[in-house]
Design an enzyme around this catalytic site. Structure first.
Site, mmCIF file in Angstrom:
data_model
loop_
_atom_site.group_PDB
_atom_site.id
_atom_site.type_symbol
_atom_site.label_atom_id
_atom_site.label_comp_id
_atom_site.label_asym_id
_atom_site.label_seq_id
_atom_site.Cartn_x
_atom_site.Cartn_y
_atom_site.Cartn_z
ATOM 1 C CE LYS A 71 52.006 55.788 53.673
ATOM 2 N NZ LYS A 71 51.467 56.751 54.653
ATOM 3 C CB SER A 146 52.939 60.003 53.380
ATOM 4 O OG SER A 146 52.391 59.241 54.463
ATOM 5 C CB SER A 170 50.014 60.618 55.979
ATOM 6 O OG SER A 170 51.084 61.518 56.101
#
Length: 461
Positions: A71, A146, A170
């Site tokens: 990520k 996210s 997220s």
């Protein structure tokens, strides 16, 4: 004949150990697959090939040689890390964090950095100047956030599994939008070294995968303590992967579907998924009963204060403040308006609310809720640059349950148990007592065995 991306991550690892496929062959296979879901912000094909060639044989991890991705919130030495922000578009860290080093130590191969919204704040992934992350089940709809890029990559078969991070949902929100397993571990299960950027303890790193067992195997890679960690979870009795093969016994399951964060309508498909999951758990011998919402509405403004301060802790480089998104600036301004004593009082209040919720749920082994209040929404449905307050309120209405378990520190997983008549995935969320990931994974594996989802494939697979 099955393609390599049809195999689970554990099956790929077994194929590497058996000499049926090399790490380089896996890397080349995945690099050849086109990203039409906005999954990656930076791809690193040359580094991936070099690493795959250099991996020693006989790695101890069952995921040795398996491709993955990182990520874009996690710093990676020598690889651009933008934190989802145009203000950091040329930022290249000198060091990697604990999560990245753990993935490398397990012999996994990163293909690049997955897309995330600015500083990981919104529950949608629509970074400035880049394609939005979308669910492969309908490429006009969002992948969530996210960790939207990570979920889109796994769901579209661009990597077999990936790590995400979760401060308010997220991991679980994108898992629901993309038809995946997403696990937020307990507070302290995965080290936040070396930056320790979350002084409140809301955020933690966890796995996003197509199967429970793959998620458990990646949690085995990620979990662990570093000297200096402010919190830590007790060591598990064995591996998390082994926990998937345990009989969980007859459990007490609390359930509620009333929203925690905001008054909001809940889509009938999300309620249907929750009801069906309740019936499934009862058919497996568990006792399911309704309980009141364990967190009061008074906790909502306290959480918002803490969330705003966390956003304010991620400033733009000097001279680049104008590149921040309106939502980020609005949240940062809210955070900067909070005094030190006010922030300390908010953290204390949040911990008291957490203690009250944990006490109310102590008689139960698990808690069942919907994951989100609607199937994946159209891209842009939540984002409102002209009115950041409206943007934030819309996010709360879409995700009224997930942040509760960040407040309490409980582990929680979204499972892909339902699809709408239009073919959109809808997740259902199970949470367990703090540090009870082994029990949670045992039940999740039991549920997957009873209602398998592995045969489902999105369009374009």
């Amino acid at each position: 004949m099955a393609e390599l991306h049809d195999l689970t991550a554990l099956e790929q690892g077994a194929a590497v150990r058996g000499g049926e496929v090399s790490p380089l062959e896996l890397v080349e296979h995945y690099l050849a697959r086109a990203d039409d879901v906005g999954a990656f912000v930076t791809r690193t094909p040359d580094q991936a090939r070099e690493r795959a060639r250099s991996l020693p044989s006989g790695g101890r991890s069952p995921l040795h040689g398996v491709p993955t991705a990182i990520k874009d919130l996690n710093p990676t030495a020598g690889v651009r890390t933008t934190f989802g922000s145009a203000a950091y578009d040329d930022h290249v860290p000198e060091t990697s964090d604990h999560v990245v080093l753990s993935i490398e130590a397990a012999g996994m191969v990163s293909l690049g950095k997955t897309s995330t919204p600015e500083f990981g704040s919104p529950c949608y992934t629509e970074p400035e100047g880049l394609p939005p992350a979308v669910t492969p089940w309908d490429r006009t709809r969002m992948a969530g956030g996210s960790s939207g890029g990570a979920a889109a990559a796994v769901a579209a078969g661009l990597v077999p599994l990936a790590q995400g991070s979760d401060g308010g949902g997220s991991i679980r929100i994108p898992a629901s939008c993309c038809g995946l397993v997403g696990l937020k571990p307990s507070r302290g299960r995965v080290s936040g070294a070396p930056m320790y950027g979350d002084p409140i303890g809301l955020g933690v790193t966890g796995p996003i995968a197509r199967t429970v067992r793959d998620a458990a195997a990646l949690l085995d890679v990620l979990a662990g303590q570093e000297v200096g960690d402010p919190t830590w979870a007790p060591e598990p009795s064995g591996t998390f992967l082994e926990a998937c093969d345990r009989e969980p016994g007859r459990l007490r399951v609390a359930r509620f579907a009333d929203p925690v964060l905001a008054e909001t309508p809940v889509d009938p498909e999300c309620l249907r998924a929750w009801e069906d999951a309740s019936a499934l758990l009862e058919s497996l011998g568990h006792h399911v009963e309704d309980v009141p919402v364990p967190l009061p509405r008074e906790a909502v403004p306290v959480f918002e204060t803490c969330w705003s301060v966390l956003t304010a802790l991620s400033p733009a480089p000097a001279g680049r403040e104008q590149w921040l998104r309106p939502l980020t600036r609005w949240l940062s301004d809210r955070g900067h308006a909070v005094s030190g004593p006010e922030f300390a009082l908010a953290v204390g209040a949040l911990r008291r609310y957490a203690a009250e919720a944990l006490s109310a749920l102590a008689p139960y082994d698990l808690v069942l809720t919907p994951t989100v209040a609607a199937p994946p929404l159209r891209v842009g449905a939540l984002r409102d640059d002209a009115d950041p307050h409206a943007d934030f309120e819309a996010q709360k209405r879409f995700t009224p349950w997930t942040s509760a378990w960040n407040v309490t520190g409980m582990p929680a997983a979204s499972l892909p148990l339902h699809w709408t008549p239009e073919g959109l995935p809808v997740g259902v969320m199970l949470a367990a007592r703090p540090a009870a990931e082994e029990l949670l994974l045992a039940v999740c594996a039991q549920v997957e065995s009873a209602a398998p989802w592995g045969a489902r494939r999105p369009p374009g697979w």
